[in-house]
Design a protein around this motif. Sequence first.
Motif, PDB file in Angstrom:
ATOM      1  N   ALA A  39       0.853  -1.183   0.000  1.00 43.14           N
ATOM      2  CA  ALA A  39       0.000   0.000   0.000  1.00 43.14           C
ATOM      3  C   ALA A  39       0.890   1.235   0.000  1.00 43.14           C
ATOM      4  N   TYR A  40       0.335   2.332  -0.525  1.00 48.32           N
ATOM      5  CA  TYR A  40       1.095   3.581  -0.619  1.00 48.32           C
ATOM      6  C   TYR A  40       0.135   4.738  -0.384  1.00 48.32           C
ATOM      7  N   GLN A  41       0.480   5.578   0.601  1.00 43.80           N
ATOM      8  CA  GLN A  41      -0.341   6.741   0.909  1.00 43.80           C
ATOM      9  C   GLN A  41       0.533   7.971   1.075  1.00 43.80           C
ATOM     10  N   GLN A  42       0.074   9.080   0.535  1.00 47.28           N
ATOM     11  CA  GLN A  42       0.725  10.366   0.720  1.00 47.28           C
ATOM     12  C   GLN A  42      -0.075  11.169   1.749  1.00 47.28           C
ATOM     13  N   ASN A  43       0.633  11.922   2.581  1.00 47.54           N
ATOM     14  CA  ASN A  43      -0.003  12.793   3.567  1.00 47.54           C
ATOM     15  C   ASN A  43       0.499  14.211   3.323  1.00 47.54           C
ATOM     16  N   HIS A  44      -0.361  15.045   2.751  1.00 47.39           N
ATOM     17  CA  HIS A  44       0.000  16.409   2.408  1.00 47.39           C
ATOM     18  C   HIS A  44      -0.263  17.313   3.610  1.00 47.39           C
ATOM     19  N   PRO A 113     -10.612   5.319  10.138  1.00 51.51           N
ATOM     20  CA  PRO A 113     -11.655   5.417   9.113  1.00 51.51           C
ATOM     21  C   PRO A 113     -11.039   5.466   7.718  1.00 51.51           C
ATOM     22  N   ALA A 114     -11.867   5.412   6.711  1.00 52.74           N
ATOM     23  CA  ALA A 114     -11.380   5.488   5.330  1.00 52.74           C
ATOM     24  C   ALA A 114     -10.680   6.825   5.103  1.00 52.74           C
ATOM     25  N   PRO A 115      -9.615   6.844   4.303  1.00 54.48           N
ATOM     26  CA  PRO A 115      -8.892   8.099   4.048  1.00 54.48           C
ATOM     27  C   PRO A 115      -9.836   9.190   3.548  1.00 54.48           C
ATOM     28  N   GLY A 116      -9.725  10.358   4.159  1.00 58.77           N
ATOM     29  CA  GLY A 116     -10.553  11.480   3.769  1.00 58.77           C
ATOM     30  C   GLY A 116     -11.883  11.563   4.489  1.00 58.77           C
ATOM     31  N   ALA A 117     -12.229  10.517   5.241  1.00 61.18           N
ATOM     32  CA  ALA A 117     -13.520  10.503   5.929  1.00 61.18           C
ATOM     33  C   ALA A 117     -13.475  11.225   7.271  1.00 61.18           C
ATOM     34  N   GLY A 182       9.068   7.995  17.314  1.00 61.79           N
ATOM     35  CA  GLY A 182       7.824   7.435  16.812  1.00 61.79           C
ATOM     36  C   GLY A 182       7.012   8.465  16.063  1.00 61.79           C
ATOM     37  N   ILE A 183       6.134   7.984  15.212  1.00 63.17           N
ATOM     38  CA  ILE A 183       5.215   8.845  14.479  1.00 63.17           C
ATOM     39  C   ILE A 183       3.793   8.373  14.764  1.00 63.17           C
ATOM     40  N   VAL A 184       2.962   9.292  15.223  1.00 65.07           N
ATOM     41  CA  VAL A 184       1.584   9.003  15.606  1.00 65.07           C
ATOM     42  C   VAL A 184       0.640   9.374  14.473  1.00 65.07           C
ATOM     43  N   GLU A 185      -0.386   8.569  14.297  1.00 66.11           N
ATOM     44  CA  GLU A 185      -1.498   8.917  13.413  1.00 66.11           C
ATOM     45  C   GLU A 185      -2.776   8.857  14.241  1.00 66.11           C
ATOM     46  N   LEU A 186      -3.496   9.980  14.289  1.00 69.37           N
ATOM     47  CA  LEU A 186      -4.750  10.073  15.029  1.00 69.37           C
ATOM     48  C   LEU A 186      -5.837  10.638  14.128  1.00 69.37           C
ATOM     49  N   TRP A 187      -7.052  10.124  14.283  1.00 66.82           N
ATOM     50  CA  TRP A 187      -8.182  10.587  13.486  1.00 66.82           C
ATOM     51  C   TRP A 187      -9.314  11.062  14.397  1.00 66.82           C
ATOM     52  N   PHE A 188      -9.867  12.217  14.057  1.00 65.49           N
ATOM     53  CA  PHE A 188     -11.041  12.769  14.725  1.00 65.49           C
ATOM     54  C   PHE A 188     -11.998  13.297  13.669  1.00 65.49           C
ATOM     55  N   GLU A 189     -13.217  13.599  14.085  1.00 60.75           N
ATOM     56  CA  GLU A 189     -14.206  14.105  13.127  1.00 60.75           C
ATOM     57  C   GLU A 189     -13.790  15.462  12.569  1.00 60.75           C
ATOM     58  N   ASN A 190     -13.301  16.336  13.442  1.00 65.35           N
ATOM     59  CA  ASN A 190     -12.909  17.686  13.037  1.00 65.35           C
ATOM     60  C   ASN A 190     -12.019  18.294  14.122  1.00 65.35           C
ATOM     61  N   THR A 191     -11.591  19.545  13.924  1.00 70.45           N
ATOM     62  CA  THR A 191     -10.693  20.175  14.897  1.00 70.45           C
ATOM     63  C   THR A 191     -11.391  20.395  16.244  1.00 70.45           C
ATOM     64  N   GLU A 192     -12.697  20.603  16.217  1.00 69.23           N
ATOM     65  CA  GLU A 192     -13.424  20.815  17.470  1.00 69.23           C
ATOM     66  C   GLU A 192     -13.395  19.562  18.346  1.00 69.23           C
ATOM     67  N   THR A 193     -13.638  18.410  17.734  1.00 66.13           N
ATOM     68  CA  THR A 193     -13.615  17.170  18.523  1.00 66.13           C
ATOM     69  C   THR A 193     -12.190  16.827  18.949  1.00 66.13           C
ATOM     70  N   LEU A 221      -1.513  18.632  10.761  1.00 66.78           N
ATOM     71  CA  LEU A 221      -2.736  18.148  10.140  1.00 66.78           C
ATOM     72  C   LEU A 221      -2.407  17.844   8.691  1.00 66.78           C
ATOM     73  N   VAL A 222      -2.922  16.726   8.199  1.00 67.90           N
ATOM     74  CA  VAL A 222      -2.572  16.275   6.861  1.00 67.90           C
ATOM     75  C   VAL A 222      -3.808  15.920   6.052  1.00 67.90           C
ATOM     76  N   ASP A 223      -3.662  16.035   4.746  1.00 61.87           N
ATOM     77  CA  ASP A 223      -4.688  15.605   3.800  1.00 61.87           C
ATOM     78  C   ASP A 223      -4.188  14.313   3.170  1.00 61.87           C
ATOM     79  N   PRO A 224      -4.728  13.158   3.545  1.00 67.46           N
ATOM     80  CA  PRO A 224      -4.228  11.882   3.013  1.00 67.46           C
ATOM     81  C   PRO A 224      -4.719  11.614   1.596  1.00 67.46           C
ATOM     82  N   PHE A 225      -3.840  11.020   0.812  1.00 68.39           N
ATOM     83  CA  PHE A 225      -4.172  10.642  -0.562  1.00 68.39           C
ATOM     84  C   PHE A 225      -3.686   9.224  -0.805  1.00 68.39           C
ATOM     85  N   VAL A 226      -4.602   8.309  -1.080  1.00 68.32           N
ATOM     86  CA  VAL A 226      -4.252   6.904  -1.308  1.00 68.32           C
ATOM     87  C   VAL A 226      -3.840   6.718  -2.765  1.00 68.32           C
TER      88      VAL A 226
END
Length: 228
Positions: A39-44, A113-117, A182-193, A221-226
């Motif tokens: 798999a290959y993903q970019q994080n802008h 979650p799915a990238p971009g969700a 280490g590098i952390v990846e965390l997902w939330f609904e938005n900046t408020e949450t 904060l990153v914009d992931p692209f699969v």
Amino acid sequence: MQVRMGLLNKRTDWSAEKFRAYWREEHSKLASQLPGLLAYQQNHVTDTAQRGISYKRGPESVDGISQLWFDDSRRMDDAFSAALGAKLIADENHFMAYLRIVTAEPLEVIKPPAPGAALKRMSFLRRRADVTPEVFAHEWRVVHSALVKTLPGVLGYRQNLITHRESPKGHVVGYEGLPIDGIVELWFENTETLNSAFASPQGIKTMQHATTFIDEITTFLVDPFVVA
């Protein structure tokens, strides 16, 4: 499984938009051909504010973070020793000013979650000087991961424990050459949450524990692209 992560800095004469477009639309065509690539993903990178936390930030600055997954280190090394590896380097020199590489062991604590969700935040961690790599790994992977799972609104959580460093790419260095543990990846609904999670009692407890073994946390904060 192993993940090879590139820490990318664009050429200074390229705009962020030009860099992102070339990386996404042109360079991805080469990298996606690597043999054995799972798999290959970019994080802008879209935001460099220390969102959600008030913590000592490290000096790291990047425009993008790549992630390429392989079954193991042998397959990963074989992929980049092929003829395609030389083409990749030539293309990287075309649009990047600087590229560093880390190899890490990923641990999926909460399936993302799915990238971009959802909103994705990535963070570089540097351990305290009085903490050994072994203690850092235990505190992060056993104790801290359990605390992060209690954060209200957290949708995904992955830890990447670094085992190999190249700065720049192709030049293997020790810890002092690229002092990120280490590098952390965390997902939330938005900046408020995101902000609410770390302001909660669970978030305060989590960050209190962080001070016992982490010296610096550098967030993006990153914009992931699969790609693949």
